[in-house]
Design a protein around this motif. Structure first.
Motif, PDB file in Angstrom:
ATOM      1  N   ASN A   1       1.831  -9.747   0.094  1.00  0.00           N
ATOM      2  CA  ASN A   1       0.853  -9.575  -0.975  1.00  0.00           C
ATOM      3  C   ASN A   1       0.992  -8.180  -1.574  1.00  0.00           C
ATOM      4  N   GLU A   2       1.519  -8.123  -2.772  1.00  0.00           N
ATOM      5  CA  GLU A   2       1.815  -6.830  -3.414  1.00  0.00           C
ATOM      6  C   GLU A   2       0.548  -6.061  -3.778  1.00  0.00           C
ATOM      7  N   GLU A   3      -0.523  -6.778  -4.141  1.00  0.00           N
ATOM      8  CA  GLU A   3      -1.769  -6.108  -4.529  1.00  0.00           C
ATOM      9  C   GLU A   3      -2.376  -5.377  -3.334  1.00  0.00           C
ATOM     10  N   ASP A   4      -2.410  -6.050  -2.172  1.00  0.00           N
ATOM     11  CA  ASP A   4      -2.928  -5.406  -0.968  1.00  0.00           C
ATOM     12  C   ASP A   4      -2.023  -4.263  -0.529  1.00  0.00           C
ATOM     13  N   GLY A   5      -0.710  -4.467  -0.680  1.00  0.00           N
ATOM     14  CA  GLY A   5       0.241  -3.413  -0.307  1.00  0.00           C
ATOM     15  C   GLY A   5       0.055  -2.161  -1.141  1.00  0.00           C
ATOM     16  N   LEU A   6      -0.118  -2.335  -2.442  1.00  0.00           N
ATOM     17  CA  LEU A   6      -0.324  -1.181  -3.313  1.00  0.00           C
ATOM     18  C   LEU A   6      -1.649  -0.494  -2.995  1.00  0.00           C
ATOM     19  N   ALA A   7      -2.693  -1.271  -2.746  1.00  0.00           N
ATOM     20  CA  ALA A   7      -3.993  -0.693  -2.412  1.00  0.00           C
ATOM     21  C   ALA A   7      -3.894   0.131  -1.128  1.00  0.00           C
ATOM     22  N   LEU A   8      -3.127  -0.346  -0.145  1.00  0.00           N
ATOM     23  CA  LEU A   8      -2.973   0.382   1.114  1.00  0.00           C
ATOM     24  C   LEU A   8      -2.192   1.677   0.906  1.00  0.00           C
ATOM     25  N   ILE A   9      -1.127   1.628   0.104  1.00  0.00           N
ATOM     26  CA  ILE A   9      -0.334   2.831  -0.165  1.00  0.00           C
ATOM     27  C   ILE A   9      -1.197   3.870  -0.893  1.00  0.00           C
ATOM     28  N   LYS A  10      -1.998   3.430  -1.839  1.00  0.00           N
ATOM     29  CA  LYS A  10      -2.887   4.347  -2.565  1.00  0.00           C
ATOM     30  C   LYS A  10      -3.894   5.002  -1.619  1.00  0.00           C
ATOM     31  N   LEU A  11      -4.426   4.224  -0.680  1.00  0.00           N
ATOM     32  CA  LEU A  11      -5.392   4.775   0.278  1.00  0.00           C
ATOM     33  C   LEU A  11      -4.726   5.772   1.225  1.00  0.00           C
ATOM     34  N   TYR A  12      -3.510   5.461   1.675  1.00  0.00           N
ATOM     35  CA  TYR A  12      -2.773   6.415   2.505  1.00  0.00           C
ATOM     36  C   TYR A  12      -2.601   7.735   1.752  1.00  0.00           C
ATOM     37  N   THR A  13      -2.248   7.614   0.480  1.00  0.00           N
ATOM     38  CA  THR A  13      -2.031   8.812  -0.335  1.00  0.00           C
ATOM     39  C   THR A  13      -3.327   9.591  -0.540  1.00  0.00           C
ATOM     40  N   ALA A  14      -4.409   8.859  -0.835  1.00  0.00           N
ATOM     41  CA  ALA A  14      -5.688   9.513  -1.113  1.00  0.00           C
ATOM     42  C   ALA A  14      -6.257  10.211   0.121  1.00  0.00           C
ATOM     43  N   THR A  15      -5.889   9.752   1.322  1.00  0.00           N
ATOM     44  CA  THR A  15      -6.405  10.354   2.555  1.00  0.00           C
ATOM     45  C   THR A  15      -5.412  11.344   3.173  1.00  0.00           C
ATOM     46  N   GLY A  16      -4.378  11.686   2.397  1.00  0.00           N
ATOM     47  CA  GLY A  16      -3.417  12.689   2.867  1.00  0.00           C
ATOM     48  C   GLY A  16      -2.366  12.161   3.834  1.00  0.00           C
ATOM     49  N   ARG A  17      -2.311  10.874   4.028  1.00  0.00           N
ATOM     50  CA  ARG A  17      -1.311  10.303   4.946  1.00  0.00           C
ATOM     51  C   ARG A  17      -0.054   9.932   4.146  1.00  0.00           C
ATOM     52  N   HIS A  18       0.578  10.960   3.615  1.00  0.00           N
ATOM     53  CA  HIS A  18       1.695  10.744   2.692  1.00  0.00           C
ATOM     54  C   HIS A  18       2.895  10.082   3.366  1.00  0.00           C
ATOM     55  N   LYS A  19       3.162  10.454   4.613  1.00  0.00           N
ATOM     56  CA  LYS A  19       4.290   9.857   5.320  1.00  0.00           C
ATOM     57  C   LYS A  19       4.049   8.364   5.558  1.00  0.00           C
ATOM     58  N   ASP A  20       2.795   7.991   5.887  1.00  0.00           N
ATOM     59  CA  ASP A  20       2.470   6.572   6.076  1.00  0.00           C
ATOM     60  C   ASP A  20       2.623   5.808   4.765  1.00  0.00           C
ATOM     61  N   ALA A  21       2.247   6.449   3.645  1.00  0.00           N
ATOM     62  CA  ALA A  21       2.399   5.808   2.335  1.00  0.00           C
ATOM     63  C   ALA A  21       3.872   5.517   2.049  1.00  0.00           C
ATOM     64  N   GLU A  22       4.710   6.490   2.302  1.00  0.00           N
ATOM     65  CA  GLU A  22       6.139   6.323   2.047  1.00  0.00           C
ATOM     66  C   GLU A  22       6.734   5.272   2.990  1.00  0.00           C
ATOM     67  N   ARG A  23       6.348   5.328   4.255  1.00  0.00           N
ATOM     68  CA  ARG A  23       6.871   4.373   5.236  1.00  0.00           C
ATOM     69  C   ARG A  23       6.501   2.942   4.848  1.00  0.00           C
ATOM     70  N   HIS A  24       5.249   2.737   4.410  1.00  0.00           N
ATOM     71  CA  HIS A  24       4.818   1.393   4.062  1.00  0.00           C
ATOM     72  C   HIS A  24       5.517   0.910   2.794  1.00  0.00           C
TER      73      HIS A  24
END
Length: 381
Positions: A323-346
């Motif tokens: 599900n691309e919509e959920d995936g994008l929402a999760l990456i945005k949340l990782y980024t917004a909470t400073g978890r940049h490495k998790d955003a990139e990994r996902h």
């Protein structure tokens, strides 16, 4: 109370039947002059009590009772005989009573009273140990009130499937022909019917031993069976009713309750059993979980509850990684909470999944957002 009579004298059988006809709540479901025939018919007739003569041709009443108790544990035994020297052996077999011929109504009254009292005590024992729930998510299990879950032990895989099919159609009449075609299509009608009767018998025995108060009703006129679950709790029914109530009110007040309900979804409906006939219900319940989980994740995101939103979107992605919509929402949340490495990994995990499994690239919207984010945020550490 259902009673079977076994005596080699037809006159005695008629006398006992006549005497028993005067009691309410009692029905004689079979009379036999041959003990082996009576034992063979037990799975079909489902007796509560057997009146056994001790002197029978070919097989003695004592030996017949041993076979009957092995084939049908829990059935009550009443011996009827013209001799009193077998009383000790009879009571060693836990017989409820020992009646001497000729039978008299007053003496039979005492026997019926004992049987009724024993039946009442059995019912009280079952009620006191009744499991509070039947669990259907992931796999079939029984859960006693306040206790741990138990996996029922079925005699065969067909016996298990028969019970789950009746549970799946709980409260509805399932025609006998439907069950025969589903479970024993390779057998002729007589063999398949015999297998059905035997399996119903073993299900009843398993439910009785585990204290499950969910009787199988044999509906003769409609030629079918119905599982009565009116006195037992079913996890999927409670779960769906809870979702309906929690999502129908104010989300600010009910989001915690809804989250707890979503966490109870520990696996798809009978997931480990994989029955094809359960697929529609399995998919319906799965979609219901996705629908409410996504709504709750969006609520958390909009309310600024990022920790809770992250947890919901992570579970959504575990359940539906495409599900691309959920995936994008999760990456945005990782980024917004400073978890940049998790955003990139996902992001790269999704890229690999789409490329290897779907043979397509990631959606342009997701790619464009990620590339833009890389220019403004330190995604790579």
């Amino acid at each position: 109370m259902k009673i079977i009579l076994v005596d080699d004298e037809a006159l005695v059988l008629n006398q006992i039947r006549r005497l028993l006809s005067g009691y309410s709540g009692i029905s004689v479901v079979g009379s036999f002059q041959n003990a082996r025939e009576a034992i063979v018919r037990m799975p079909e007739l489902q007796p509560d009590v057997i009146f056994f003569d001790i002197h029978l041709p070919e097989l003695s009443g004592i030996d017949a009772v041993k076979l009957a108790q092995e084939a049908y544990p829990g059935v009550d035994i009443v011996f009827v005989t013209a001799y009193n020297e077998y009383a000790v052996q009879a009571f060693d077999l836990n017989a409820v009573d020992y009646l001497l011929k000729p039978l008299h109504q007053a003496r039979l009254d005492q026997t019926i009273k004992r049987l009724m009292q024993k039946r009442l005590h059995k019912q009280e024992d079952i009620t006191s140990t009744v499991p509070s729930r039947i669990l259907c998510f992931r796999s079939l299990r029984f859960q006693r009130s306040g206790g741990s879950t138990e996996i029922p032990k079925w005699r065969t895989s067909k016996t298990q499937e028969l019970f789950i099919y009746l549970l799946h159609h709980r409260g509805n009449i399932v025609p006998k022909e439907t069950l025969l075609e589903l479970l024993w299509p390779e057998l002729d009608a007589k063999q398949a019917t015999s297998q059905l009767y035997t399996s119903i018998y073993h299900i009843r025995q398993c439910l009785k031993q585990m204290g499950i108060d969910a009787p199988i009703r044999n509906l003769t006129i409609q030629e079918g069976y119905m599982l009565d679950t009116s006195r037992i709790r079913i996890d999927v029914d409670e779960w769906e009713n809870g979702l309906r109530q929690a999502s129908g009110g104010n989300w600010v007040d009910s989001h915690s309750e809804l989250r707890q309900l979503l966490e109870l979804y520990e696996g798809n409906y009978f997931q480990e059993h994989g029955y094809w006939w359960a697929e529609n219900e399995r998919e319906r319940l799965r979609k219901l979980w996705y629908q409410h989980a996504r709504s709750l994740a969006r609520f958390y995101d909009k309310a600024g509850m990022r920790k809770e939103a992250l947890a919901m979107y992570e579970r959504l992605q575990d359940a539906d990684p495409y599900n691309e919509e959920d995936g994008l929402a999760l990456i945005k949340l990782y980024t917004a909470t400073g978890r940049h490495k998790d955003a990139e990994r996902h992001y790269y995990k999704m890229d690999q999944l789409f490329s290897n499994e779907l043979r397509i690239g990631l959606p342009a919207r997701l790619v464009n957002w990620f590339e833009q984010a890389r220019m403004t945020l330190p995604l790579t550490e």
